[in-house]
Scaffold this motif. Sequence first.
Motif, PDB file in Angstrom:
ATOM      1  N   UNK A   1       7.740 -12.623  -8.094  1.00 55.98           N
ATOM      2  CA  UNK A   1       7.725 -13.414  -9.311  1.00 55.98           C
ATOM      3  C   UNK A   1       6.455 -14.192  -9.560  1.00 55.98           C
ATOM      4  N   UNK A   2       5.398 -13.913  -8.806  1.00 58.49           N
ATOM      5  CA  UNK A   2       4.139 -14.620  -9.057  1.00 58.49           C
ATOM      6  C   UNK A   2       3.349 -13.904 -10.143  1.00 58.49           C
ATOM      7  N   UNK A   3       2.859 -14.627 -11.165  1.00 57.42           N
ATOM      8  CA  UNK A   3       2.047 -13.985 -12.199  1.00 57.42           C
ATOM      9  C   UNK A   3       0.626 -13.697 -11.735  1.00 57.42           C
ATOM     10  N   UNK A   4       0.296 -14.102 -10.513  1.00 53.68           N
ATOM     11  CA  UNK A   4      -1.018 -13.847  -9.923  1.00 53.68           C
ATOM     12  C   UNK A   4      -0.858 -12.955  -8.688  1.00 53.68           C
ATOM     13  N   UNK A   5      -1.904 -12.201  -8.378  1.00 60.77           N
ATOM     14  CA  UNK A   5      -2.042 -11.556  -7.073  1.00 60.77           C
ATOM     15  C   UNK A   5      -3.200 -12.255  -6.379  1.00 60.77           C
ATOM     16  N   UNK A   6      -2.937 -12.792  -5.198  1.00 60.79           N
ATOM     17  CA  UNK A   6      -3.901 -13.669  -4.529  1.00 60.79           C
ATOM     18  C   UNK A   6      -4.476 -12.989  -3.298  1.00 60.79           C
ATOM     19  N   UNK A   7      -5.802 -12.980  -3.195  1.00 60.13           N
ATOM     20  CA  UNK A   7      -6.497 -12.370  -2.062  1.00 60.13           C
ATOM     21  C   UNK A   7      -7.547 -13.351  -1.552  1.00 60.13           C
TER      22      UNK A   7
ATOM     23  N   UNK B   1      18.209  -8.289  -1.519  1.00 61.79           N
ATOM     24  CA  UNK B   1      16.990  -8.751  -2.184  1.00 61.79           C
ATOM     25  C   UNK B   1      17.391  -9.964  -3.016  1.00 61.79           C
ATOM     26  N   UNK B   2      17.107 -11.148  -2.500  1.00 61.65           N
ATOM     27  CA  UNK B   2      17.593 -12.359  -3.154  1.00 61.65           C
ATOM     28  C   UNK B   2      16.927 -12.588  -4.512  1.00 61.65           C
ATOM     29  N   UNK B   3      15.659 -12.256  -4.628  1.00 62.85           N
ATOM     30  CA  UNK B   3      14.980 -12.450  -5.911  1.00 62.85           C
ATOM     31  C   UNK B   3      15.530 -11.467  -6.952  1.00 62.85           C
ATOM     32  N   UNK B   4      15.682 -10.200  -6.590  1.00 62.64           N
ATOM     33  CA  UNK B   4      16.190  -9.202  -7.527  1.00 62.64           C
ATOM     34  C   UNK B   4      17.674  -9.400  -7.815  1.00 62.64           C
TER      35      UNK B   4
ATOM     36  N   UNK C   1       8.736 -12.806   4.478  1.00 65.86           N
ATOM     37  CA  UNK C   1      10.054 -13.415   4.361  1.00 65.86           C
ATOM     38  C   UNK C   1      10.692 -12.892   3.079  1.00 65.86           C
ATOM     39  N   UNK C   2      11.773 -13.498   2.658  1.00 66.47           N
ATOM     40  CA  UNK C   2      12.506 -12.990   1.501  1.00 66.47           C
ATOM     41  C   UNK C   2      11.730 -13.103   0.196  1.00 66.47           C
ATOM     42  N   UNK C   3      10.732 -13.997   0.150  1.00 65.48           N
ATOM     43  CA  UNK C   3      10.029 -14.261  -1.105  1.00 65.48           C
ATOM     44  C   UNK C   3       8.538 -13.968  -1.061  1.00 65.48           C
ATOM     45  N   UNK C   4       7.942 -13.892   0.126  1.00 66.19           N
ATOM     46  CA  UNK C   4       6.495 -13.711   0.220  1.00 66.19           C
ATOM     47  C   UNK C   4       6.137 -12.722   1.322  1.00 66.19           C
ATOM     48  N   UNK C   5       4.898 -12.245   1.278  1.00 65.38           N
ATOM     49  CA  UNK C   5       4.376 -11.383   2.339  1.00 65.38           C
ATOM     50  C   UNK C   5       2.883 -11.640   2.474  1.00 65.38           C
ATOM     51  N   UNK C   6       2.401 -11.584   3.712  1.00 61.69           N
ATOM     52  CA  UNK C   6       0.970 -11.749   3.989  1.00 61.69           C
ATOM     53  C   UNK C   6       0.490 -10.486   4.685  1.00 61.69           C
ATOM     54  N   UNK C   7      -0.490  -9.821   4.065  1.00 64.86           N
ATOM     55  CA  UNK C   7      -1.048  -8.593   4.634  1.00 64.86           C
ATOM     56  C   UNK C   7      -2.538  -8.755   4.846  1.00 64.86           C
ATOM     57  N   UNK C   8      -3.017  -8.299   5.992  1.00 66.88           N
ATOM     58  CA  UNK C   8      -4.441  -8.348   6.307  1.00 66.88           C
ATOM     59  C   UNK C   8      -5.036  -6.963   6.104  1.00 66.88           C
TER      60      UNK C   8
ATOM     61  N   UNK D   1       3.847   2.583  -4.129  1.00 65.30           N
ATOM     62  CA  UNK D   1       3.860   1.224  -4.668  1.00 65.30           C
ATOM     63  C   UNK D   1       5.051   0.398  -4.200  1.00 65.30           C
ATOM     64  N   UNK D   2       4.837  -0.914  -4.160  1.00 64.81           N
ATOM     65  CA  UNK D   2       5.911  -1.881  -3.964  1.00 64.81           C
ATOM     66  C   UNK D   2       5.952  -2.779  -5.189  1.00 64.81           C
ATOM     67  N   UNK D   3       7.146  -3.135  -5.623  1.00 67.51           N
ATOM     68  CA  UNK D   3       7.295  -3.981  -6.810  1.00 67.51           C
ATOM     69  C   UNK D   3       7.411  -5.442  -6.394  1.00 67.51           C
ATOM     70  N   UNK D   4       6.409  -6.239  -6.761  1.00 71.95           N
ATOM     71  CA  UNK D   4       6.489  -7.673  -6.476  1.00 71.95           C
ATOM     72  C   UNK D   4       7.013  -8.433  -7.680  1.00 71.95           C
ATOM     73  N   UNK D   5       6.958  -7.840  -8.855  1.00 72.79           N
ATOM     74  CA  UNK D   5       7.357  -8.419 -10.146  1.00 72.79           C
ATOM     75  C   UNK D   5       6.444  -9.605 -10.483  1.00 72.79           C
TER      76      UNK D   5
END
Length: 540
Positions: free
Chosen positions: A104-110, A525-528, A86-93, A31-35
Amino acid sequence: PWPRAPAGAKATRAPVATGAWHTNLARGDQPSASTPYALRFKDRALEISYGADRRAATKASVADPFVADVVVATTNPTDPKLAEADALTARLAFGPATAWLARGSPYVTVEVSTGATVTFSSAHGFAKADGGAAAPDARPGPDGPAAPAPDDEAACSAHASCANLEGVCCPTAQGVFLGCCDDRRLATARRRLATNETKETQRVSLVLDDGSEWLLYASRPVAFETSGKTLSTGPLRRTTVFRVARAPDAAATALLDAHRGVFPIGGAVSWRASRTEPDVMTLHFRWATRRFDGCAAPLLGLALPHHLQTLAGKASPTAFDALKGPLYAVAGDHWTFREPLGELRWDLGDVRGPRRKILRDLVGDERIDEEAPGPAAKAAGVYSSGKKLFRLAALAQAAHVAGDPKRRDAFSARLADELAPWLAFDDASSLLVYDAKTGGIVTRAGFADPNADFGNGKYNDHHFHYGYLLYAAAVAVKNDAGFAAEHRAALFALLYDVANPGGAGATRDDAGFDRAAFPRARHKDFYAGHSWASGIFFMG
């Protein structure tokens, strides 16, 4: 300045991010923690866990166990590939899907492409779907619904829950079915498309068997088929964005509903100091966004407790939680922080009286090692050598404060001698090399063996290893300006390896070194709000 790593190193387009929050996502099933969520790819599907629901606390530890609360899978899946980060987001295919993930997003977007079928499932199972209706069986019994009369509207486009399908639909009290209008005897083979005929097909409430509620949003009307632990679509007629969110209480549900149509697709962290306010650094988090459904609401993010200490702007309490504490809602795609800078001091300051004598006696008792520095450094490795160098630098500083210039100069001279092997860049014998494949300075031993030098070859603990060297070098330079001139390029390279400021514009500094050869702020980790030590090993 150092030679490239031995055979096999190839230049890359960009240095590899180190200790990044998304490291595990494309490197296995950890797992990775996105919070506030923990995420992982397993069997080519995206698993989403809200571990705060299962928090286990003892006197020794606090843990949020990973359970696949919601799983997103598609037809024609592939292994996940990190496309951009980047430091705040990631895009995976992964297959026909793209996961837009953000700290820190309360949603997971696909986002899922045209023609693909999407399945949502849960390790728990679904107790209720679509706002409280019991999740029915996947298909009717032998006495299934009667076929509609010939003059009924049978085209899928006539029914909101079938709007993404082509063909003939059969809406009934038991559900909506595809291809069932020609022969009642085929009822047992009918394919259920939706649990009921409703216009609210862009929002589904899912109550899991553990009692938790999750919300599923779609950027356009979608018909779903529910069956036990699964909720699935037919082949999508158009590319569709799905958003999954845990709804811990009614207030969170209202927030999630209001902001569902805007999601982050990129982020940036920047900072700025001012001469007029030298004791404060202004830190910025910015997100690029996309919208659907005409949503005019601002981006919704969740802030950690430490963010509130310096955040300029409003943050509201929520029922969301994380290991670092309760989370707070922040509306907007730009967060600004005013960070007070701590005082940096070279030494203990002015030490007088009995304390000065005690310090002088302690320094005088220290003996200077006379072993040849080169072979000793190679044998000890970077970590042990670094700690020894740190101690020598501290002794030089202590001798200065104690008013013992002779001992200060002796410690400083030895310090320079023992630093030199780590700053040399001879092709044949240098202890450090530049790895062009990943973008960083590593030990020659670490490049050959990932477990050597405490994982230095995979960037484990670099801010410790090179932090010792850089502190020692700062003391050496303070006491001998010529040392800086001799080793300037090597020192900047070490600095950029662990603390590259990045930024726009020219990347070459006055030492002639290209900081684009290293990732920005390798371990931070700037967010953490802190650093991670694990390099490019699995995080966990």
